[in-house]
Design a protein around this motif. Structure first.
Motif, short mmCIF file in Angstrom:
data_model
loop_
_atom_site.label_atom_id
_atom_site.label_comp_id
_atom_site.label_asym_id
_atom_site.label_seq_id
_atom_site.Cartn_x
_atom_site.Cartn_y
_atom_site.Cartn_z
N PHE A 324 24.71 45.25 42.84
CA PHE A 324 23.89 44.93 41.67
C PHE A 324 24.09 43.50 41.18
N SER A 325 24.76 42.68 42.01
CA SER A 325 24.95 41.26 41.71
C SER A 325 25.61 41.04 40.35
N THR A 326 26.62 41.86 40.06
CA THR A 326 27.36 41.73 38.81
C THR A 326 28.56 40.82 39.03
N PRO A 327 28.73 39.77 38.24
CA PRO A 327 29.88 38.87 38.43
C PRO A 327 31.20 39.55 38.10
N VAL A 328 32.22 39.25 38.88
CA VAL A 328 33.55 39.82 38.68
C VAL A 328 34.49 38.71 38.24
N ALA A 329 35.14 38.92 37.08
CA ALA A 329 36.04 37.90 36.55
C ALA A 329 37.33 37.85 37.35
N SER A 330 37.99 36.70 37.29
CA SER A 330 39.28 36.54 37.99
C SER A 330 40.33 37.46 37.40
N GLN A 331 40.22 37.75 36.10
CA GLN A 331 41.15 38.70 35.46
C GLN A 331 41.02 40.08 36.09
N THR A 332 39.80 40.51 36.37
CA THR A 332 39.58 41.81 37.00
C THR A 332 40.17 41.85 38.40
N LEU A 333 39.99 40.77 39.16
CA LEU A 333 40.55 40.72 40.51
C LEU A 333 42.08 40.75 40.48
N PHE A 334 42.68 40.03 39.53
CA PHE A 334 44.14 40.00 39.44
C PHE A 334 44.68 41.38 39.06
N GLY A 335 44.05 42.01 38.07
CA GLY A 335 44.48 43.36 37.69
C GLY A 335 44.27 44.36 38.81
N GLY A 336 43.15 44.22 39.54
CA GLY A 336 42.92 45.12 40.67
C GLY A 336 43.95 44.95 41.76
N LEU A 337 44.42 43.71 41.98
CA LEU A 337 45.46 43.47 42.98
C LEU A 337 46.77 44.14 42.57
N ILE A 338 47.12 44.05 41.28
CA ILE A 338 48.34 44.73 40.80
C ILE A 338 48.21 46.24 40.97
N ALA A 339 47.03 46.78 40.62
CA ALA A 339 46.82 48.22 40.76
C ALA A 339 46.91 48.64 42.22
N PHE A 340 46.35 47.83 43.12
CA PHE A 340 46.38 48.16 44.54
C PHE A 340 47.81 48.18 45.08
N ILE A 341 48.61 47.19 44.68
CA ILE A 341 50.01 47.16 45.10
C ILE A 341 50.76 48.36 44.55
N SER A 342 50.45 48.74 43.31
CA SER A 342 51.10 49.91 42.70
C SER A 342 50.76 51.19 43.45
N VAL A 343 49.51 51.31 43.90
CA VAL A 343 49.10 52.50 44.66
C VAL A 343 49.86 52.56 45.98
N LEU A 344 50.02 51.40 46.65
CA LEU A 344 50.79 51.38 47.89
C LEU A 344 52.24 51.78 47.64
#
Length: 382
Positions: A324-344
């Motif tokens: 849907f061409s929605t912009p993603v903020a750098s804050q969202t990407l950083f938080g998503g990276l932390i969440a992904f590492i936590s899931v691992l």
């Protein structure tokens, strides 16, 4: 398609012969069964994530492009109706010519007479089924009210409470041992999701009440399902066949309050076949989602199911931004990276315990079921 792919994986991974009897020790039936159970759990989680992401995208198009936003409760009722009919049909097909229907599960109503259902040779108290329906409906209503009275950012923050509520519920009701490392990992996961939350944080008293009650209802629902499956070993379609009719009955009365049902005949006349096809596809995806959700709870744990929910949120954000061409903020990407590492990290910490539980089930199964003579087929872990 999922079953076919899983069968191929079983053939390649589970049934590949050893290259040399001198170099490699021949695996036992229990080793095969453990690998099979782990693959099935992984496949079910992948299927649950893909079903969730797919139905969110389909419903998004159904509401925006095909203007079905006047009847959200009607769509939910159609979803549960498809779950009820699909699970019944699946159970009928799984019993050759329906010959085993008389040996199906009986629901204990508290009386001497029991009502036959299409489940597998056990007795599930009616009270437990009603608790699942009550917590499920309460969760749906409170989540929708939380989204209504809160901003999207505040709604996501309240949704993070699913993790601590489920963690406490497992300690109190499922008697799971406390693990400090897992608790720290889950805390880091919540922090990552909180950082990734990008939106306006607006506070209201009604939003606070609904936002705090919704995670409690969601945690109670998944804990009751896990407790029931641990006690009675009920499969996904079997449990859906029991619960879905009750959910449909409870939602029928709500339709007249929340939906403008008078527009439904006009919608079928106005929209083309593609819009109707999207609605039918949404119903089938709902069945896949419900089955995979219950199966994930059965094969893993209540907490793993909640952690998987945050993984699905990240997938939805990424895929939604792409479609849907929605912009993603750098804050969202950083938080998503932390969440992904936590899931691992959570997966790494919980794997030994999960493997021990699977091994215990395999030992119990192999002890209760003797294999046919002359065959080396591995026992299936359900």
């Amino acid at each position: 398609f999922f079953s076919v792919l899983l069968s191929i994986v079983r053939m390649v991974v589970l049934e590949e012969p050893a290259s040399s009897e001198d170099d490699l020790e021949k695996p036992t039936r229990n080793d095969f069964a453990i690998k099979q159970a782990e693959l099935e759990a992984l496949g079910t989680m992948v299927f649950n994530v893909s079903s969730t992401v797919s139905i969110v995208m389909i419903n998004k198009m159904l509401f925006t492009q095909y203007h079905f936003d006047f009847a959200p409760t009607t769509l939910l009722t159609l979803h549960q109706t498809c779950c009820a009919l699909g699970s019944r049909l699946s159970q009928w097909c799984s019993t050759p010519n329906g010959a085993k229907m008389a040996e199906s599960l009986k629901v204990d109503t508290g009386n001497k007479d029991t009502k036959t259902r299409l489940l597998d040779k056990s007795q599930v108290p009616l009270l437990l089924l009603l608790m699942i329906v009550l917590t499920r409906n309460s969760s749906n209503v409170l989540v929708n009210l939380s989204l209504k009275y809160n901003s999207v950012g505040m709604y996501q923050l309240y949704k993070m409470l699913n993790i601590p509520c489920t963690f406490i519920g497992e300690l109190l009701f499922l008697k799971n041992p406390f693990n400090l490392s897992i608790a720290c990992t889950l805390t880091l996961l919540c922090i990552g999701v909180g950082i990734a939350t990008d939106g306006d944080l607006q506070f209201s008293m009604m939003g606070l009440i609904c936002g705090l009650l919704a995670p409690i209802a969601s945690a109670a629902n998944v804990i009751v399902i896990k407790s029931l499956q641990d006690q009675y070993d009920v499969s996904g379609n079997a449990l859906l066949a029991m619960v879905s009719p009750w959910v449909v009955a409870s939602q029928l009365g709500v339709i007249f309050v929340t939906d403008d049902y008078t527009q439904l005949p006009k919608w079928f006349v106005r929209e083309n076949a593609l819009g109707i096809a999207f609605m039918v596809l949404s119903c089938f995806l709902a069945w896949a989602l419900e089955w995979s959700f219950i199966s994930v709870v059965r094969r893993t744990s209540a907490m793993t199911t909640m952690v998987l929910g945050h993984v699905k949120t990240m997938f939805i954000v990424i895929l939604g931004a792409w479609l849907f061409s929605t912009p993603v903020a750098s804050q969202t990407l950083f938080g998503g990276l932390i969440a992904f590492i936590s899931v691992l990290a959570y997966t790494y910490l919980t794997r030994p315990r999960s493997k021990a539980v699977i091994s215990e089930k395999v030992v119990l199964l192999s002890g209760s079921q003797q294999p046919p003579s002359g065959k080396a087929d591995c026992a299936a872990v359900n």
